[in-house]
Motif scaffolding. Structure first.
Motif, PDB file in Angstrom:
ATOM      1  N   THR A 203       0.836  -1.192   0.000  1.00  0.00           N
ATOM      2  CA  THR A 203       0.000   0.000   0.000  1.00  0.00           C
ATOM      3  C   THR A 203       0.873   1.244   0.000  1.00  0.00           C
ATOM      4  N   GLY A 204       0.304   2.350  -0.427  1.00  0.00           N
ATOM      5  CA  GLY A 204       1.032   3.612  -0.471  1.00  0.00           C
ATOM      6  C   GLY A 204       0.363   4.549  -1.440  1.00  0.00           C
ATOM      7  N   ASN A 205       0.796   5.780  -1.425  1.00  0.00           N
ATOM      8  CA  ASN A 205       0.235   6.777  -2.332  1.00  0.00           C
ATOM      9  C   ASN A 205       0.579   6.453  -3.775  1.00  0.00           C
TER      10      ASN A 205
ATOM     11  N   LEU B 288       1.487  18.928  -0.715  1.00  0.00           N
ATOM     12  CA  LEU B 288       0.241  19.705  -0.752  1.00  0.00           C
ATOM     13  C   LEU B 288      -0.854  19.001  -1.555  1.00  0.00           C
ATOM     14  N   GLY B 289      -0.504  18.508  -2.740  1.00  0.00           N
ATOM     15  CA  GLY B 289      -1.539  17.997  -3.622  1.00  0.00           C
ATOM     16  C   GLY B 289      -1.333  16.609  -4.159  1.00  0.00           C
ATOM     17  N   GLY B 290      -0.174  16.006  -3.950  1.00  0.00           N
ATOM     18  CA  GLY B 290       0.047  14.660  -4.429  1.00  0.00           C
ATOM     19  C   GLY B 290       0.671  14.628  -5.809  1.00  0.00           C
TER      20      GLY B 290
ATOM     21  N   GLU C  56      -0.813  17.957 -10.145  1.00  0.00           N
ATOM     22  CA  GLU C  56      -1.145  17.185  -8.947  1.00  0.00           C
ATOM     23  C   GLU C  56      -2.168  16.118  -9.276  1.00  0.00           C
ATOM     24  N   LEU C  57      -2.030  14.962  -8.607  1.00  0.00           N
ATOM     25  CA  LEU C  57      -2.946  13.848  -8.835  1.00  0.00           C
ATOM     26  C   LEU C  57      -4.310  14.132  -8.216  1.00  0.00           C
ATOM     27  N   HIS C  58      -4.334  14.984  -7.184  1.00  0.00           N
ATOM     28  CA  HIS C  58      -5.600  15.354  -6.545  1.00  0.00           C
ATOM     29  C   HIS C  58      -5.718  16.862  -6.604  1.00  0.00           C
TER      30      HIS C  58
ATOM     31  N   ALA D 108       3.456  12.033  -8.244  1.00  0.00           N
ATOM     32  CA  ALA D 108       4.079  10.717  -8.323  1.00  0.00           C
ATOM     33  C   ALA D 108       5.543  10.857  -8.715  1.00  0.00           C
ATOM     34  N   THR D 109       6.372   9.919  -8.233  1.00  0.00           N
ATOM     35  CA  THR D 109       7.804   9.995  -8.494  1.00  0.00           C
ATOM     36  C   THR D 109       8.117   9.959  -9.981  1.00  0.00           C
ATOM     37  N   ASP D 110       7.341   9.190 -10.770  1.00  0.00           N
ATOM     38  CA  ASP D 110       7.639   9.149 -12.195  1.00  0.00           C
ATOM     39  C   ASP D 110       7.408  10.500 -12.867  1.00  0.00           C
ATOM     40  N   GLN D 111       6.551  11.348 -12.274  1.00  0.00           N
ATOM     41  CA  GLN D 111       6.385  12.698 -12.809  1.00  0.00           C
ATOM     42  C   GLN D 111       7.673  13.509 -12.654  1.00  0.00           C
ATOM     43  N   LEU D 112       8.348  13.322 -11.527  1.00  0.00           N
ATOM     44  CA  LEU D 112       9.637  13.983 -11.330  1.00  0.00           C
ATOM     45  C   LEU D 112      10.647  13.509 -12.368  1.00  0.00           C
ATOM     46  N   LEU D 113      10.681  12.210 -12.629  1.00  0.00           N
ATOM     47  CA  LEU D 113      11.614  11.667 -13.621  1.00  0.00           C
ATOM     48  C   LEU D 113      11.316  12.218 -15.010  1.00  0.00           C
ATOM     49  N   HIS D 114      10.039  12.371 -15.331  1.00  0.00           N
ATOM     50  CA  HIS D 114       9.682  12.971 -16.621  1.00  0.00           C
ATOM     51  C   HIS D 114      10.206  14.402 -16.709  1.00  0.00           C
ATOM     52  N   ALA D 115      10.052  15.153 -15.622  1.00  0.00           N
ATOM     53  CA  ALA D 115      10.513  16.539 -15.614  1.00  0.00           C
ATOM     54  C   ALA D 115      12.031  16.610 -15.770  1.00  0.00           C
ATOM     55  N   VAL D 116      12.752  15.697 -15.123  1.00  0.00           N
ATOM     56  CA  VAL D 116      14.216  15.676 -15.249  1.00  0.00           C
ATOM     57  C   VAL D 116      14.617  15.373 -16.687  1.00  0.00           C
TER      58      VAL D 116
END
Length: 347
Positions: free
Chosen positions: A80-82, A307-309, A340-342, A311-319
């Motif tokens: 489980t996890g975000n 604040l809003g959620g 944000e996901l939410h 995902a780590t893969d979003q950071l990788l995309h930005a990099v």
């Protein structure tokens, strides 16, 4: 139509190229002899043509011990996890490190039933007398009786295949993804199969007994396995990884049979390690020129994630965009890549 080529790149080889638009929305053709930019390392296809690549996976030692406990006990691992904490990726990492072959995946939704995961029977195809035997060639001709031929219309699902097959002498790994999206009764329906490691295919159990059994198809391959008396029983319990976003609670009887792992959101230091690991194949120093900007990106990412959620893969995309000379902090790109996901409302 005019042909345009990418703008020339100047400066050090580790510096980001100047920003350019690959698609311009003007109808101008991109030069046929100029390759498109490389995709992110984790989006490159395998040599065998499959899309999923081996990806580095970094978690803390405490989480590693929980995974090993599930492996040793051969109990389902409930992760489980975000969103974006790497729940599904964990299954691929375990299968890759232990040499368990391709991961069998059962993506769960509100309409999923246990039978979907166990097997599918093409009753219409059998009535028509086609479809199931088409393309089997000599194998179909070798089936000397109608009982064996029924197997041409049966295909084991991901859970059925995980129970019935092994990979080079080792158990298979099954990923049951987003189990919390299922109907409320599905976790309890899973209990018997996961405990006993067997199930019955009624369509085969009703047939006259054949000394040779009934060959049936399996999920994700051309392999066939032989089923006797309609019963599928595992020779080795598969490794089962189930993921949940925590959208609802599971029954106590189900939880008692699982090893439970909660994946926390990675902190700044772990995010730095994750970024380095995912771009490692680009070579030492590949991120050196952009690293100060990446550190700022990670800092902003953590603040916005809390604040809003995010995902780590979003950071990788930005990099990856940053490495190609594109600033993901520009508003329109931020909304597309780092949204944000939410939704928080009022943005």
């Amino acid at each position: 139509m005019n042909i345009h080529a990418p703008l020339p790149v100047s400066g050090p080889s580790d510096a980001p190229p100047p920003r350019e638009r690959l698609f311009r929305g003007t109808g101008e053709r991109y030069a046929d002899d100029v390759p498109l930019p490389e995709p992110p390392p984790w989006r490159k296809a395998r040599a065998d043509g499959t899309a999923r690549t081996s990806r580095p996976y970094l978690i803390g030692p405490e989480q590693v011990e929980v995974v090993n406990a599930a492996l040793r006990l051969r109990r389902p691992l409930l992760v489980t996890g975000n969103p974006g904490t790497g729940k599904s990726s964990l299954a691929y990492a375990v299968a890759d490190e232990l040499g368990l072959g391709p991961v069998l995946v059962w993506p769960v939704n509100t309409r999923s039933t246990l039978t979907d995961a166990l097997y599918r029977y093409d009753a219409i195809g059998r009535l028509r007398g086609d479809g199931g035997r088409a393309g089997t060639g000599a194998a179909a001709g070798a089936e000397s009786d109608a009982t064996a031929g029924v197997g041409s219309y049966v295909r084991l699902g991901p859970l059925g295949t995980a129970l019935a097959t092994r990979h080079e002498g080792r158990p298979r790994l099954l990923l049951i993804d987003e189990l919390d999206k299922s109907d409320v009764d599905l976790p309890n329906d899973l209990l018997h199969v996961l405990e006993e490691g067997e199930f019955t295919i009624p369509e085969l159990a009703r047939l006259p007994e054949s000394p040779h059994g009934v060959p049936v198809h399996t999920e994700g391959s051309h392999e066939r396995v032989t089923v006797h008396r309609g019963s599928v029983r595992c020779a080795d319990f598969p490794l089962v990884v189930m993921t949940s976003n925590g959208e609802r609670e599971f029954p106590p009887a189900f939880l008692r049979r699982c090893v439970r792992l909660e994946l926390p959101d990675p902190g700044p230091r772990q995010l730095q390690d994750i970024v380095r690991a995912h771009f490692a194949e680009a070579g030492p120093g590949a991120l050196a020129a952009q690293w100060p900007a990446i550190e700022v990106l990670i800092e902003n990412f953590v603040a916005r994630r809390d604040l809003g959620g995010l995902a780590t893969d979003q950071l990788l995309h930005a990099v990856h965009l940053l490495r190609q000379g594109i600033q993901p902090d520009e508003r329109h790109l931020r909304e597309a890549v780092l949204r944000e996901l939410h939704d928080r409302g009022g943005r």
